[in-house]
Scaffold this motif. Structure first.
Motif, mmCIF file in Angstrom:
data_model
loop_
_atom_site.group_PDB
_atom_site.id
_atom_site.type_symbol
_atom_site.label_atom_id
_atom_site.label_comp_id
_atom_site.label_asym_id
_atom_site.label_seq_id
_atom_site.Cartn_x
_atom_site.Cartn_y
_atom_site.Cartn_z
ATOM 1 N N LEU A 1 13.445 27.538 -49.416
ATOM 2 C CA LEU A 1 14.375 28.661 -49.532
ATOM 3 C C LEU A 1 13.688 29.983 -49.219
ATOM 4 O O LEU A 1 14.252 30.846 -48.533
ATOM 5 N N ARG A 2 12.461 30.152 -49.700
ATOM 6 C CA ARG A 2 11.730 31.398 -49.426
ATOM 7 C C ARG A 2 11.454 31.560 -47.936
ATOM 8 O O ARG A 2 11.390 32.681 -47.430
ATOM 9 N N ALA A 3 11.302 30.435 -47.240
ATOM 10 C CA ALA A 3 11.047 30.485 -45.801
ATOM 11 C C ALA A 3 12.336 30.584 -44.986
ATOM 12 O O ALA A 3 12.286 30.618 -43.752
ATOM 13 N N GLY A 4 13.484 30.629 -45.663
ATOM 14 C CA GLY A 4 14.744 30.724 -44.952
ATOM 15 C C GLY A 4 15.201 29.414 -44.340
ATOM 16 O O GLY A 4 16.033 29.414 -43.415
ATOM 17 N N GLU A 5 14.707 28.302 -44.865
ATOM 18 C CA GLU A 5 15.052 26.988 -44.320
ATOM 19 C C GLU A 5 16.225 26.387 -45.092
ATOM 20 O O GLU A 5 16.212 26.413 -46.335
ATOM 21 N N PRO A 6 17.233 25.843 -44.410
ATOM 22 C CA PRO A 6 18.269 25.106 -45.139
ATOM 23 C C PRO A 6 17.625 23.998 -45.969
ATOM 24 O O PRO A 6 16.849 23.193 -45.444
ATOM 25 N N SER A 7 17.912 23.990 -47.257
ATOM 26 C CA SER A 7 17.277 23.050 -48.177
ATOM 27 C C SER A 7 18.365 22.260 -48.892
ATOM 28 O O SER A 7 19.273 22.839 -49.489
ATOM 29 N N VAL A 8 18.255 20.940 -48.832
ATOM 30 C CA VAL A 8 19.345 20.046 -49.226
ATOM 31 C C VAL A 8 18.889 19.127 -50.348
ATOM 32 O O VAL A 8 17.778 18.586 -50.321
ATOM 33 N N VAL A 9 19.765 18.925 -51.325
ATOM 34 C CA VAL A 9 19.583 17.912 -52.358
ATOM 35 C C VAL A 9 20.607 16.817 -52.112
ATOM 36 O O VAL A 9 21.812 17.080 -52.063
ATOM 37 N N ALA A 10 20.123 15.587 -51.931
ATOM 38 C CA ALA A 10 20.999 14.433 -51.710
ATOM 39 C C ALA A 10 20.539 13.318 -52.651
ATOM 40 O O ALA A 10 19.967 12.316 -52.224
ATOM 41 N N CYS A 11 20.777 13.530 -53.934
ATOM 42 C CA CYS A 11 20.240 12.657 -54.975
ATOM 43 C C CYS A 11 21.358 12.018 -55.796
ATOM 44 O O CYS A 11 22.536 12.307 -55.613
ATOM 45 N N THR A 12 20.954 11.149 -56.708
ATOM 46 C CA THR A 12 21.895 10.593 -57.665
ATOM 47 C C THR A 12 22.469 11.721 -58.525
ATOM 48 O O THR A 12 21.909 12.828 -58.589
ATOM 49 N N GLU A 13 23.561 11.435 -59.195
ATOM 50 C CA GLU A 13 24.168 12.458 -60.049
ATOM 51 C C GLU A 13 23.187 12.941 -61.113
ATOM 52 O O GLU A 13 23.132 14.140 -61.430
ATOM 53 N N TYR A 14 22.397 12.024 -61.647
ATOM 54 C CA TYR A 14 21.463 12.402 -62.714
ATOM 55 C C TYR A 14 20.400 13.360 -62.183
ATOM 56 O O TYR A 14 20.162 14.430 -62.775
ATOM 57 N N ASN A 15 19.762 13.003 -61.071
ATOM 58 C CA ASN A 15 18.717 13.869 -60.535
ATOM 59 C C ASN A 15 19.292 15.169 -59.986
ATOM 60 O O ASN A 15 18.639 16.218 -60.038
ATOM 61 N N THR A 16 20.510 15.105 -59.443
ATOM 62 C CA THR A 16 21.154 16.337 -58.988
ATOM 63 C C THR A 16 21.369 17.289 -60.156
ATOM 64 O O THR A 16 21.137 18.501 -60.044
ATOM 65 N N ALA A 17 21.795 16.753 -61.304
ATOM 66 C CA ALA A 17 22.000 17.596 -62.481
ATOM 67 C C ALA A 17 20.681 18.219 -62.939
ATOM 68 O O ALA A 17 20.644 19.397 -63.332
ATOM 69 N N LEU A 18 19.588 17.441 -62.894
ATOM 70 C CA LEU A 18 18.282 17.998 -63.255
ATOM 71 C C LEU A 18 17.925 19.180 -62.349
ATOM 72 O O LEU A 18 17.455 20.232 -62.820
ATOM 73 N N LEU A 19 18.163 19.006 -61.046
ATOM 74 C CA LEU A 19 17.796 20.058 -60.102
ATOM 75 C C LEU A 19 18.712 21.267 -60.220
ATOM 76 O O LEU A 19 18.250 22.410 -60.096
ATOM 77 N N ARG A 20 19.983 21.044 -60.463
ATOM 78 C CA ARG A 20 20.887 22.182 -60.660
ATOM 79 C C ARG A 20 20.435 23.017 -61.860
ATOM 80 O O ARG A 20 20.430 24.257 -61.821
ATOM 81 N N GLY A 21 20.034 22.330 -62.925
ATOM 82 C CA GLY A 21 19.580 23.045 -64.104
ATOM 83 C C GLY A 21 18.302 23.823 -63.856
ATOM 84 O O GLY A 21 18.121 24.930 -64.376
ATOM 85 N N ALA A 22 17.399 23.252 -63.056
ATOM 86 C CA ALA A 22 16.114 23.909 -62.807
ATOM 87 C C ALA A 22 16.204 25.016 -61.766
ATOM 88 O O ALA A 22 15.471 26.012 -61.844
ATOM 89 N N LEU A 23 17.089 24.870 -60.794
ATOM 90 C CA LEU A 23 17.159 25.820 -59.684
ATOM 91 C C LEU A 23 18.150 26.945 -59.913
ATOM 92 O O LEU A 23 18.126 27.957 -59.209
ATOM 93 N N GLY A 24 19.046 26.789 -60.887
ATOM 94 C CA GLY A 24 19.988 27.855 -61.188
ATOM 95 C C GLY A 24 20.898 28.187 -60.018
ATOM 96 O O GLY A 24 21.399 27.304 -59.326
ATOM 97 N N ARG A 25 21.085 29.472 -59.765
ATOM 98 C CA ARG A 25 22.022 29.940 -58.741
ATOM 99 C C ARG A 25 21.366 30.055 -57.369
ATOM 100 O O ARG A 25 21.589 31.019 -56.639
#
Length: 305
Positions: free
Chosen positions: A29-53
């Motif tokens: 994200l800092r480098a301006g690169e499109p960054s994608v999460v394509a994980c299970t619902e559980y791991n996606t929830a972990l990343l949403r919580g850690a990455l915020g907005r």
């Protein structure tokens, strides 16, 4: 960055997973690169919580696709969309299904090998983390074999000495229906004889019209492939119960060495490549493997027993 950078990482706790994935995505994200999460619902929830907005793009994980060929087609479209829009690099954190998450592994093992070629044209850095708490040892061995790069510890990115080009190494597993004698067992049959035999064998089953059509087509196509490209004798077997049909076609040849076989469409041959791809798009499961006796394609159609 040029081409696809395919990396794996192993983790044993949720915190370990986040230690690998969060800095990886934040650096993109800092480098301006499109960054994608394509994980299970559980791991996606972990990343949403850690990455915020953050502006991370959340997409369905591979576990949301019933077939690896569908995942490949969807991700290629995603990568093409962003590179056509000018992205010079992308980052993706993605989970891959395996028996520890309730999925059959053979064609997902081939997926991990195939994407080294299928995504090679795109400037994508893909991180495939595997949970050592749930991933079987034989799957972990295949993961090492199919990833050219490995994050041995969070923040490290190394060439993987265990990587081997080509197919994954785990053995093909027979279907549970194969514990009983086959309903049909033919040696060196013609495709028309197979279609007739399959039609008769499945006529009394609880199959939908589409599933019955898929079973007859799959049997005919795999036998044709074996007769055309395999080494005689070609043996055809069929098992069925309730609403499910399994066919296995074996020959004495080595089978295809290309991990892409069946997972992407091809026009290199008039039947084999395209036919295998159609099977992967329509059947519930397709397994391909070698043993001491040769090469076998197994196809499953219909619901579970």
């Amino acid at each position: 960055m040029t081409g696809f950078f395919h990396e794996t990482a192993f983790y044993g706790t949720d915190d370990d997973f986040l230690a690998h994935a969060v800095p990886f995505l934040e650096d993109g994200l800092r480098a301006g690169e499109p960054s994608v999460v394509a994980c299970t619902e559980y791991n996606t929830a972990l990343l949403r919580g850690a990455l915020g907005r953050s502006t991370v793009l959340y997409r369905p994980g591979a576990d949301q696709y019933s077939r690896p060929c569908d995942a490949i087609a969807t991700y290629r479209d995603l990568f093409r969309e962003h590179t056509d829009d000018g992205a010079r690099q992308m980052r993706v954190v993605g989970d891959v299904p395996h028996p520890g998450t309730g999925a059959s592994w053979d064609w997902w093992a081939r997926y991990e090998a195939a994407v080294n070629q299928a995504y090679a044209e795109f400037p994508v850095w893909g991180l495939c983390p595997y949970d050592t708490r749930t991933t079987p040892a034989e799957v972990l061995a295949d993961v090492v074999r199919t990833h050219p790069n490995i994050a041995a510890a969070p923040g490290t990115h190394e060439v993987n000495p265990g990587y081997r080009e080509g197919l994954a190494g785990s053995p093909q597993l027979p279907d549970e229906l194969e514990e009983k004698p086959p309903l049909v067992d033919l040696v060196a049959p013609t495709a028309s004889a197979v279609r007739e035999a399959v039609g008769a064998a499945i006529s009394g089953l609880e199959l939908s019209e589409d599933a019955a059509h898929d079973a007859v087509y799959a049997a005919s196509e795999v036998v044709t492939n074996g007769l055309t490209h395999g080494v005689a004798p070609v043996r055809f077997r069929l098992w069925a119960h309730g609403s499910r049909v399994v066919v296995a076609v074996s020959d004495r040849g080595p089978g295809p060495t290309d991990p892409l076989a069946g997972l992407v469409p091809t026009t290199e041959t008039r039947s084999a490549g395209l036919g295998l791809w159609i099977l992967h798009r329509t059947c519930d499961y397709v397994s391909m493997g070698r043993d001491a006796d040769g090469f076998t394609v197994r196809v499953s159609v219909g619901g579970q027993t």
